[in-house]
Design an enzyme around this catalytic site. Structure first.
Site, PDB file in Angstrom:
ATOM      1  N   GLU A  50       0.840  -1.195   0.000  1.00  0.00           N
ATOM      2  CA  GLU A  50       0.000   0.000   0.000  1.00  0.00           C
ATOM      3  C   GLU A  50       0.878   1.249   0.000  1.00  0.00           C
ATOM      4  OE1 GLU A  50      -1.256  -0.283   4.487  1.00  0.00           O
ATOM      5  OE2 GLU A  50      -1.723   1.752   3.797  1.00  0.00           O
ATOM      6  N   ASP A  90       0.409  -1.942   6.335  1.00  0.00           N
ATOM      7  CA  ASP A  90       0.736  -1.524   7.699  1.00  0.00           C
ATOM      8  C   ASP A  90      -0.099  -2.305   8.701  1.00  0.00           C
ATOM      9  OD1 ASP A  90       2.544   0.333   6.847  1.00  0.00           O
ATOM     10  OD2 ASP A  90       1.130   2.032   6.904  1.00  0.00           O
ATOM     11  N   ASP A 103      -2.055  -1.522  10.966  1.00  0.00           N
ATOM     12  CA  ASP A 103      -3.018  -0.646  11.635  1.00  0.00           C
ATOM     13  C   ASP A 103      -4.382  -0.790  10.958  1.00  0.00           C
ATOM     14  OD1 ASP A 103      -2.801   0.638   9.230  1.00  0.00           O
ATOM     15  OD2 ASP A 103      -1.836   2.451  10.011  1.00  0.00           O
ATOM     16  N   ASP A 106      -6.092   1.088   8.862  1.00  0.00           N
ATOM     17  CA  ASP A 106      -6.100   1.312   7.410  1.00  0.00           C
ATOM     18  C   ASP A 106      -5.498   0.119   6.670  1.00  0.00           C
ATOM     19  OD1 ASP A 106      -7.407   3.626   7.270  1.00  0.00           O
ATOM     20  OD2 ASP A 106      -5.658   4.907   6.815  1.00  0.00           O
TER      21      ASP A 106
END
Ligand code: 0RA
Length: 628
Positions: free
Chosen positions: A423, A496, A498, A500
């Site tokens: 990403e 990541d 997290d 998102d």
């Protein structure tokens, strides 16, 4: 029985004996379905009385003793002596198969399917059956057992001339039925359907065992049906409704477009749900495609596509109910729910063509709204076709056809190669630095990719990021999918750690699941597991979960803990060491354990149903690592 029985009534008994010998021939089965058919038969008679305009209310009660009561406030079944047989008309109707003709001539009989065999079959298949009629100033009654009258029709008491109606109480015969328990859900669904199909008709359902009652009524009829089907979706306009009669054919239609991509067209013939479709639905589809094509020609809107609309364009986001009544339906197909009458197609086509064109002329605002959506669908279809052609041409030129953002590997032995889908440009940059160029390729994606669950397939495939992804994987999608053309041994999604990142991971997995499920089935799709923390002691340690961090903290003090906010924060050495080096990294292979469940979960997580999505995510918040 008694000496009153003439040759005529002996024939009657033989008829009922046939029903008891081969019940499945008359009601489909002796299981749950057949049991519920008894209720449909009883209720259909009252519905007919309502359609004739003499009855306003039907009530159905599941009684504590296992019997069912069906009561209406219609004219009441005639009770006077039938001149030919010298017995009450009520008795003839209840004991003679297809008594028809004189007493209950119906033009729109529900024949050919499993229905239409009448109340007589219900009587024959009940160990006890009671008919009560209020009419002509009396309450009349007759009781039967397995279809045989226990005594002649009797007047129980005098009542006011103004009172009228029919009540039937039946006890399904447990010598015939393997199931004798009625299912609320089945009854509820059918009664809701009947009241939608007959505007203003009241049906109340009561379960005296569970102390439950529900009233069904739809003053808005078919329009309300379309609205109900669209609940939870965003409707584009109020329902389009029309009813036309041509000779003995009655056509009633409601249409309401919503902002989704699904097609929901329901057909009914003489109130039977034609699940398998048939000539009425074909005629309807032909007509709407023609009307919309004529409309874009007439208004000059055609310039936006310069191609004719096809059926799929016109049906994207449509919810429609097509209910027709015809005198002699021919039901075909596996479950006898497909209308076969060939003359119906052209008739429905011409009726709908005229009525819908008229509606469009009189309601230009709604017409434009619908036609704009239909044109969008056509544009997406055409764009997707062009994109597919482009992808096909590009693949022919191999490496030169790859998207510019791809940092390819040098090895051509695809078994040992890997592509990291990353990403964002910055993480993509780190990964490009960190990788081993020999066998590792990196494809950075621009933020969040399209949610394919909420987009039509044509729209998804014309999306640039998605078409890049397809080009890089090399296999193609859909019918042209070919695993042998895969360009890498492993496809690794790296995001990541997290919220998102989790979302992007789910978007990508949804894409692979919907468009290239064979990749997952063949174990080609992986997700990278980047560390959450670095711990400095003498050496560096990497921690991959909150749990492990707790364990670490418990076992030693004075730790220097750094939290990685994202992949871009790591040095290329750290990224290589923790997430990309096959010797030290962690990756997880993606499996499909249960395709049906996976389908449900993806639809729920990524689709339109926001409420169940919220429920699911909060229930699984810890596992899915999503904050809400
Ligand atoms: C035959 C003739 C008439 C009414 C009915 C049948 C009738 C049947 C059922 C079955 C359940 N509820 C019903 N209600 C009526 C018409 C008699 C007349 O002309 O008054």
């Amino acid at each position: 029985m008694t000496e009153k029985y003439t040759a005529e009534s002996i024939k009657v008994l033989e008829g009922l004996e046939a029903v008891r010998k081969r019940p499945a021939m008359y009601i489909g089965s002796t299981g749950k379905e057949g049991l519920h058919h008894l209720v449909w038969e009883a209720v259909d008679n009252s519905v007919d009385e309502a359609l004739a305009g003499y009855c306003t209310k039907i009530s159905v009660t599941l009684n504590e003793d296992g019997s069912v009561t069906v009561e209406d406030d219609g004219r009441g079944i005639p009770v006077e002596k039938h001149p030919e047989f010298n017995v009450s008309a009520l008795q003839i109707i209840m004991t003679k198969l297809h008594a028809g003709g004189k007493f209950d001539k119906k033009i729109y009989a529900i024949s050919g399917g499993l229905h239409g065999v009448g109340i007589t079959c219900v009587n024959a298949l009940s160990k006890r059956f009671i008919a009560e009629v209020k009419r002509d100033g009396g309450l009349w009654m007759q009781e039967y057992s397995k279809g045989n009258p226990k005594s002649p029709v009797k007047k129980i008491k005098d009542i006011p001339e103004s009172e009228h109606g029919t009540k039937i109480i039946f006890y399904p015969d447990d010598e015939i039925f393997s199931a004798t328990k009625f299912d609320w859900q089945i009854l509820e669904t059918r009664f809701r359907e009947i009241t939608f199909l007959n505007a203003g008709l009241k049906i109340s359902l009561t379960d005296d065992i569970k102390n439950k009652r529900e009233d069904f009524i739809a003053e808005g009829g078919l329009s309300e049906f379309a609205k109900w089907l669209n609940e939870g979706k965003e409707a584009l306009h109020k329902p389009i409704y029309f009813k036309r009669q041509q000779e003995n054919t009655i056509v009633e239609i409601a249409i309401q477009y919503n902002n989704s991509y699904q097609e929901n067209i329901f057909g009914f013939v003489n109130t039977i749900n034609t699940v398998e479709g048939g000539t009425h639905v074909v005629g309807f589809k032909t007509a709407i495609t023609r009307v919309m094509n004529d409309y874009i020609q007439k208004t000059g809107m055609i310039k936006k596509t310069e191609e004719s609309l096809v059926g799929d364009d016109v049906r994207e986001g449509i919810t429609a109910v097509v209910s027709i009544k015809i005198p002699e339906p021919q039901f075909e197909g596996q479950t006898k729910t497909k209308l076969g009458n060939s003359e119906v197609k052209g008739m429905i086509d011409s009726i709908v063509t005229v009525a819908l064109s008229e509606f469009f002329e009189e309601n230009p605002t709604i017409a434009k709204k619908i036609v704009s959506k239909v044109l969008d669908a056509a544009k997406a279809r055409i764009a997707a076709r062009k994109a597919k052609e482009l992808v096909r041409r590009k693949t022919a030129f191999s490496i030169s056809g790859m998207p510019g953002k791809l940092a390819d590997c040098s090895s051509k032995k695809n078994e040992s190669t890997e592509v990291y889908i990353v990403e964002g440009e910055s993480a993509g940059g780190s990964a490009k630095q960190a990788r081993n160029k020999e066998f590792q390729a990196v494809l950075p994606l621009r933020g969040k990719i399209l949610n394919v669950e909420k987009s039509s397939p044509v729209r998804s495939l014309s999306n640039e990021e998605i078409s890049n992804l397809i080009t890089v994987v090399g296999t193609g999608v859909g019918e042209i999918f070919n695993l042998e053309k895969i360009r890498y041994g492993k496809i690794i999604i790296m995001t990541d750690a997290d919220v998102d990142g989790e979302h992007i991971k789910t978007l990508l997995l949804t894409f692979f699941f919907r468009f290239m499920p064979q990749l997952i089935e063949n174990g080609k799709v992986f997700v990278a597991v980047p560390p959450l923390y670095r711990i400095r002691k003498k050496d560096d340690y990497y921690v991959y979960s909150e749990q492990d961090l707790k364990k670490f903290i418990a076992s030693s003090e004075n730790l220097n803990v750094t939290r990685f906010k994202g992949l871009g924060e790591m040095s290329s050495e750290q990224l290589w060491e923790t997430t990309m080096n096959p010797k030290t990294r962690k990756i997880k292979k993606i499996f499909i354990e249960d395709a049906v469940e996976a389908d449900r979960v993806f639809s729920m997580l990524m689709g339109e149903d926001v409420l169940s999505r919220k429920n699911f995510i909060s229930e699984n918040a810890k596992e899915a690592n999503l904050d809400i």
